[in-house]
Design an enzyme around this catalytic site. Structure first.
Site, PDB file in Angstrom:
ATOM      1  N   LEU A  82       4.297  15.942  -9.513  1.00  0.00           N
ATOM      2  CA  LEU A  82       3.909  14.674 -10.201  1.00  0.00           C
ATOM      3  C   LEU A  82       4.797  14.357 -11.711  1.00  0.00           C
ATOM      4  CD1 LEU A  82       0.015  15.900 -10.405  1.00  0.00           C
ATOM      5  CD2 LEU A  82       1.232  13.579  -8.838  1.00  0.00           C
ATOM      6  N   CYS A 139      -4.137  15.527  -5.228  1.00  0.00           N
ATOM      7  CA  CYS A 139      -3.646  16.532  -6.089  1.00  0.00           C
ATOM      8  C   CYS A 139      -4.443  17.652  -5.908  1.00  0.00           C
ATOM      9  CB  CYS A 139      -3.689  16.289  -7.628  1.00  0.00           C
ATOM     10  SG  CYS A 139      -2.879  14.636  -8.028  1.00  0.00           S
ATOM     11  N   ASN A 201      -1.781   7.797   1.483  1.00  0.00           N
ATOM     12  CA  ASN A 201      -1.057   8.619   0.963  1.00  0.00           C
ATOM     13  C   ASN A 201      -0.023   9.471   1.819  1.00  0.00           C
ATOM     14  OD1 ASN A 201       0.692  10.189  -1.068  1.00  0.00           O
ATOM     15  ND2 ASN A 201      -1.188  10.167  -2.499  1.00  0.00           N
ATOM     16  N   GLY A 253       4.710   3.047   5.662  1.00  0.00           N
ATOM     17  CA  GLY A 253       6.023   2.706   6.550  1.00  0.00           C
ATOM     18  C   GLY A 253       6.077   1.068   6.556  1.00  0.00           C
TER      19      GLY A 253
HETATM   20  C1  LIG Z   1       9.291   9.690  -3.369  1.00  0.00           C
HETATM   21  C2  LIG Z   1       8.035   9.304  -3.309  1.00  0.00           C
HETATM   22  C3  LIG Z   1       7.145   9.697  -4.475  1.00  0.00           C
HETATM   23  C4  LIG Z   1       5.948   9.217  -4.493  1.00  0.00           C
HETATM   24  N1  LIG Z   1       4.921   9.547  -5.311  1.00  0.00           N
HETATM   25  C5  LIG Z   1       3.551   9.172  -5.556  1.00  0.00           C
HETATM   26  C6  LIG Z   1       2.866   9.256  -6.458  1.00  0.00           C
HETATM   27  O1  LIG Z   1       3.260   9.659  -7.547  1.00  0.00           O
HETATM   28  N2  LIG Z   1       1.346   9.094  -6.305  1.00  0.00           N
HETATM   29  C7  LIG Z   1       0.819   8.436  -5.434  1.00  0.00           C
HETATM   30  O2  LIG Z   1      -0.254   8.111  -5.228  1.00  0.00           O
HETATM   31  N3  LIG Z   1       1.864   8.327  -4.135  1.00  0.00           N
HETATM   32  C8  LIG Z   1       2.958   8.700  -4.385  1.00  0.00           C
HETATM   33  N4  LIG Z   1       3.842   8.404  -3.131  1.00  0.00           N
HETATM   34  C9  LIG Z   1       3.097   7.937  -1.863  1.00  0.00           C
HETATM   35  C10 LIG Z   1       3.386   6.441  -1.885  1.00  0.00           C
HETATM   36  O3  LIG Z   1       3.061   5.596  -2.755  1.00  0.00           O
HETATM   37  C11 LIG Z   1       2.819   5.857  -0.490  1.00  0.00           C
HETATM   38  O4  LIG Z   1       1.502   6.228  -0.399  1.00  0.00           O
HETATM   39  C12 LIG Z   1       3.457   6.541   0.936  1.00  0.00           C
HETATM   40  O5  LIG Z   1       4.732   7.004   0.387  1.00  0.00           O
HETATM   41  C13 LIG Z   1       3.409   5.713   2.004  1.00  0.00           C
HETATM   42  O6  LIG Z   1       3.948   4.606   1.949  1.00  0.00           O
HETATM   43  P1  LIG Z   1       5.580   4.201   2.595  1.00  0.00           P
HETATM   44  O7  LIG Z   1       5.660   4.617   3.925  1.00  0.00           O
HETATM   45  O8  LIG Z   1       5.894   2.879   2.555  1.00  0.00           O
HETATM   46  O9  LIG Z   1       6.507   5.135   1.579  1.00  0.00           O
HETATM   47  C14 LIG Z   1       5.124   8.856  -3.006  1.00  0.00           C
HETATM   48  C15 LIG Z   1       6.203   8.644  -2.115  1.00  0.00           C
HETATM   49  C16 LIG Z   1       7.437   8.827  -1.889  1.00  0.00           C
HETATM   50  C17 LIG Z   1       8.276   8.580  -0.939  1.00  0.00           C
END
Ligand SMILES: Cc1cc2nc3c(=O)[nH]c(=O)nc-3n(C[C@H](O)[C@H](O)[C@H](O)COP(=O)(O)O)c2cc1C
Ligand SMILES: Cc1cc2nc3c(=O)[nH]c(=O)nc-3n(C[C@H](O)[C@H](O)[C@H](O)COP(=O)(O)OP(=O)(O)OC[C@H]3O[C@@H](n4cnc5c(N)ncnc54)[C@H](O)[C@@H]3O)c2cc1C
Ligand SMILES: Cc1cc2nc3c(=O)[nH]c(=O)nc-3n(C[C@H](O)[C@H](O)[C@H](O)COP(=O)(O)OP(=O)(O)OC[C@H]3O[C@@H](n4cnc5c(N)ncnc54)[C@H](O)[C@@H]3O)c2cc1C
Ligand SMILES: Cc1cc2nc3c(=O)[nH]c(=O)nc-3n(C[C@H](O)[C@H](O)[C@H](O)COP(=O)(O)O)c2cc1C
Ligand code: FES
Ligand code: FES
Lengths: 313, 274, 313, 274
Positions: A82, A139, A201, A253
């Site tokens: 975080l 969390c 998430n 994705g």
């Molecule tokens: C490097 C990274 C950091 C992330 N940090 C957070 C975060 O701080 N809080 C949160 O709710 N989700 C966080 N996520 C999750 C993304 O917001 C998202 O829900 C997840 O990556 C799925 O979407 P995507 O496949 O387009 O990446 C993070 C994802 C990645 C890859």
């Protein structure tokens, strides 16, 4: 393009998430876009439908040890933790800067106790720059032996209720996919007053390096994101959208206008793009620009018509 | 994170065209890429973030240092070792193919304060040597005297030695003694045969950088290192690549962490905890 | 290669799953290899370390409507359902044929009530061709509103206990990854007498066709398999292997000798290959043949040394 | 699933070499592939299962019909329409590239009982036409008279019409009347202008096959159809591609389902429920 056409194009992409209006349905996902500064060098952030910023906690957090990312087939693992400068610096340094773009700002908030969340929620939601809170319930809950808030419907609902009590802005609850029954969590959270849901998430995953015999991530396991998880996201959004009435921000994705429409059909009212920003820093505006043509192809006028229009077979 | 200001031109993405892609050592390739991005690559020590395949496998870009840029700014060179899937795919590219490049990224080696006649040592190890070549060229253009100390596993891995020797004296070391002197680059630095120097610039594997820190951290000589870490975005947004500032740097900068991709990859040797 | 070397090569790959000896750790995964007949046209099945055959139920099942498969990034969805000819025909027609290859046969069994499972287990486990049962607990439990047996630790444990009571051969329980807490399910199932675990079964996923607006699969959702799920499988096996003592057959996206070793380091004692058979019908023997060279490269003599040798960071 | 025995040669995988890959109609390509596998492709109506990309996206193979094989069995032709990612990648292949092919698979059109002088109608729609070409060639070699009725959306989509017309009369239909007669292939069959025939062989989209079933199911004329379904393994192991036997076929064969990939893709018209 004439002025008239341009207006029409803009209107076609307009969506509403409860009281929040977005001029298009695409925002960067929390944690994948910092507070926007880095991507502002690539394009004007006011093109975005909104922005979800990195998880914010009461105090500064330094996150997990490195390496924090690993590559997987059509996906990636992250264990950033975080890491964030704490709510005061977010309020003083980041939010005012974001104001210039005049787009809804979703502040992702996190904590390890209910009190933490409540404190951040109360303070952050008072800022005029903030359109909504995104409650990161993935969390670990230190008072419940570190089990994530997001895995128990009642714990998730209690947290939602407490945060709703203090928040001056709508609260979107970001659901964890690492659960047996996401429907009951969504339902409980809705009953507890959530104004919307963000899903999904990351999935919990891990990679091991053959040479060192150790996990590639210093934190052992991490969150799986990227195209690999898209079918899981679609399934969960489909299931949940058939059980709740509150709007859903879909993610997992997404990397094309086609993906956006698939999420809408599954039940999303807006989407967030995470990992794909790392592959292509221009992905958000490119997807936004590609949507009108896709809508034409599908014979759809406004994208908002598509929410939940996936049909049963 | 150096105090020195330096011209940093805008980063963007471009489908660049492969002009050449040939082996220069065992498992190591030199690729020349053409495109308008090259004209922004004015600062040695910066890197590019490269998409190695067309689809989602591999998904993430790969960080590779800028090894050289032609004087017209029309193409640039990178030298990379085949490590895994990403670099393997890169090695299969042929002239005419395109590669999507994001860059130039990061903060390079601070050199705008260097004076003609100064003596600078460049210390490189393995695929850490490439960025030092562009650096050497820029320094020599300024009239700075450059000595390179470059280390490799063995003779078959040696590259850029001839090119660097046109810019100044070169010491080659190998672990097995099959080329140059047997041992580590730090052996050359501590052997006493080196002339005194005004600044040291280095890029290479972590153990090498750690050894340099041990040698010079407590001193006052100007020294810079380029640091590697697994990256996500490459632009400072995802916090994948953080490292810890030294207590001094923390106090001076008020920063609790640095991002290697955007604050670095080049840091003052005394600025970061490795 | 001399005769001596060849013998050594064979020994290097030998593994034990409790009392079951396998000459190498690679078997095709249940449902991805029929009863072996189709792949016998490509190579001699006696090269395999074992074989897991399609889920078998009391009566014949015709499975779900078509389409039953869909493509996803680095993965696939399937909704075959439990299609199989029923235990009697499996016993009379399939198992005797498999005998010729002299490899351990794992019969995957399924049902919708505990009684179903017990009936199949009792009958199948009496066949001399059968080395072990693989209890597919991802099936919906009709007596509990269709919720899968595999999602509740106690339900899974009860089923395991009943099946163990009647089985004459070791029972491997195949865990579903669609759960909040796979560790407690694994532990309960171990306590209930399971001789081993198979993991993971498929993740639940879905795809929607933009043109028809309907799910691509006639069954709406299906099971996600292939490389996309590998990091989830590695994480779950790692977690479970640190909590139970019984051997684990690892699966989920395996397509190379490197993947096999990664599963071993995570805690597997043998592996199964599913989806990759569809991509390359020779994948199982190719992976087996590639293992000795990889072991050389890693400086390992016997593959069994690697089980659970992944180190904490 | 026909009673007729036919020579079915072994399937295997091979990296076959692209000899040519050129458009033959709007969005439709003809690819010629060279390799030893071709000599096993003796039975028209069989298909190959093709790996369209090098990595795991797309993951699964794509089923494509064998459209022709040269008489020496050194190369074969397939004709495919660009539908999605897999066929898009195929369309980018250039001569000299390789494509991993698994085949020949399935049961083709039963023809060993055909007699010289018989009259056979081939009914094809869109990318269902390709397998009929190889079938026509084999039938003509046996002295069978062949009439082809092939339907397309519009003129831009028409292909194989000239090639088929060298083997016998060809009726082209298009939905919009831009080429041949306006309408459906079944319109030609029912128009009365067709000579009587001894057997019908068909491959095309589901609605076309359903229309044929409706026309001929209750009759006794010999008729075969080639059926499509999404596939996993392509070899009969995964049960992705099942279809239901007609009540008659169920009774006759004792089978509760057919696998299109291995029992088909060609079935007796009266044998399957579409
Ligand atoms: C490097 C990274 C950091 C992330 N940090 C957070 C975060 O701080 N809080 C949160 O709710 N989700 C966080 N996520 C999750 C993304 O917001 C998202 O829900 C997840 O990556 C799925 O979407 P995507 O496949 O387009 O990446 C993070 C994802 C990645 C890859
Ligand atoms: C600023 C910077 C500059 C670099 N310059 C060069 C260069 O000029 N020449 C060169 O050969 N190499 C250079 N590297 C290392 C290079 O990035 C890796 O060798 C490469 O990413 C490996 O990718 P792969 O797919 O072949 O290997 P894999 O091991 O399959 O990669 C898997 C993942 O780990 C990451 N990764 C693996 N090794 C490294 C590493 N050493 N550093 C950072 N990420 C890594 C990859 O980017 C990828 O995300 C540089 C690294 C950084 C951070
Ligand atoms: C026995 C058989 C023979 C065929 N012969 C030909 C031919 O000669 N020429 C030709 O152009 N097409 C043929 N097809 C159809 C061809 O397989 C599909 O057009 C192709 O698989 C689409 O792949 P894609 O990646 O481009 O499309 P996508 O839609 O992206 O494919 C996604 C998935 O769906 C499957 N799929 C999509 N459409 C079909 C379909 N119609 N039938 C089966 N699977 C499908 C794909 O194989 C893949 O697994 C045949 C199909 C079968 C079953
Ligand atoms: C088409 C298909 C059918 C399957 N059928 C079964 C089954 O009958 N019983 C079972 O326990 N698992 C079944 N599985 C799951 C696999 O055995 C395996 O656990 C899963 O696919 C993960 O491995 P993979 O990624 O190598 O395919 C099936 C998987 C596929 C793709
Ligand atoms: S790689 Fe994303 S912040 Fe450095
Ligand atoms: S595609 Fe697997 S059985 Fe037909």
């Amino acid at each position: 393009m004439t002025g008239l056409n341009r207006t029409e194009t803009v209107d076609r992409l307009r969506v509403r998430l409860g009281d929040i209006e977005m001029k298009n349905p695409v925002m960067p996902a929390s944690g994948c876009f910092g507070y926007g500064r880095e991507y502002a060098q690539f394009y004007d952030l006011s093109k975005l439908g909104g922005i979800a910023v990195k998880a914010t906690t009461v105090e500064e957090r330094l996150g997990n040890p490195t390496p924090r990312v690993a590559e997987t087939p059509s996906g990636m693992l992250n264990s950033i933790g975080l890491q964030n400068p704490g709510m005061d610096r977010v309020i003083n340094e980041e939010l005012p800067w974001l104001k210039q773009f005049d787009i809804p700002v979703f502040v992702n908030i996190a904590g390890t106790t209910v009190e933490d969340y409540v404190e951040v929620a109360e303070k952050i939601s008072q800022r005029p720059e903030v359109a909504a809170l995104e409650l990161n319930i993935s969390c670990p809950n230190v008072k419940c032996g570190g089990i994530s808030f997001g895995t128990d419907p009642n714990v998730a609902a209690d947290l939602t209720r407490e945060v709703k009590r203090v928040s001056r802005v709508p609260v979107f609850v970001k659901l964890s996919p690492n659960v047996t029954d996401i429907i009951s969590i969504a339902e409980k959270v809705e009953q507890a007053g959530a104004d919307g849901l963000s899903m999904i998430n990351t999935l919990l995953g891990m990679r091991i390096d053959l040479k060192t015999r150790r996990p590639v991530l210093a934190n052992q396991s991490g969150g799986l994101s990227g195209p690999a998880i898209k079918p899981v996201a679609i399934r969960m959004i489909w299931e949940v959208s058939h059980s709740v009435k509150i709007p859903i921000i879909g993610m997992g994705g997404i990397q094309s206008p086609e993906d956006v429409v698939e999420f809408f059909l599954a039940g999303a009212s807006a989407v967030a793009i995470g990992t794909a920003n790392f592959v292509n820093p221009y992905i958000c505006p490119e997807v936004i620009n590609g949507l009108p043509r896709l809508l034409d192809k599908l014979g759809v006028n406004e994208i908002s018509e598509l929410t939940g229009k996936g049909l049963m077979r | 994170m150096s105090d020195h200001t330096q011209e940093k031109r805008a980063a963007k993405t471009e489908e660049m065209t492969v002009i050449s892609n040939t082996p220069v050592a065992d498992g190591v390739f030199r690729m020349q890429l053409e495109g308008t991005l090259a004209e922004n690559m004015v600062w040695p020590g910066q890197f590019v973030h490269v998409q190695c395949g067309p689809g989602t496998v591999p998904l993430l870009r790969r960080p590779i240092s800028i090894c050289d840029v032609d004087d017209q700014g029309r193409h640039f060179t990178m030298i990379y070792r085949v490590e895994g899937e990403g670099t393997r795919l890169l090695s299969q590219k042929i002239p005419g193919d395109t590669v999507n490049v994001l860059g130039p990224l990061g903060h390079g080696f601070p050199i705008e304060h260097r004076q003609a006649g100064e003596h600078v040592v460049l210390v490189g190890g393995g695929v850490g040597v490439p960025p030092l070549y562009y650096l050497a060229r820029k320094l020599v253009q300024k009239g700075v005297n450059v000595t390179s100390i470059i280390g490799f596993a063995s003779e078959a891995q040696v590259f850029l030695d001839k090119e660097l020797s046109q810019l100044g004296p070169v010491y080659v070391t190998t672990m097995d003694g099959s080329a140059g002197s047997k041992g580590l680059v730090t052996d050359v630095l501590t052997s006493g045969e080196m002339d005194s120097w005004d600044a040291l610039y280095s890029c290479g594997p972590l153990p090498m950088l750690k050894a340099l820190q041990q040698l010079y951290e407590s001193g006052t000589q100007e020294a810079y290192i380029s640091v590697e870490q697994r990256m996500g975005c490459g632009v400072g947004a995802c916090l994948a690549c953080v490292c810890q500032p030294s207590p001094d740097a923390k106090e001076k900068t008020g920063r609790s962490y640095f991002k290697i991709c955007s604050d670095g990859p080049v840091f003052d040797l005394r600025e970061v905890v490795l």
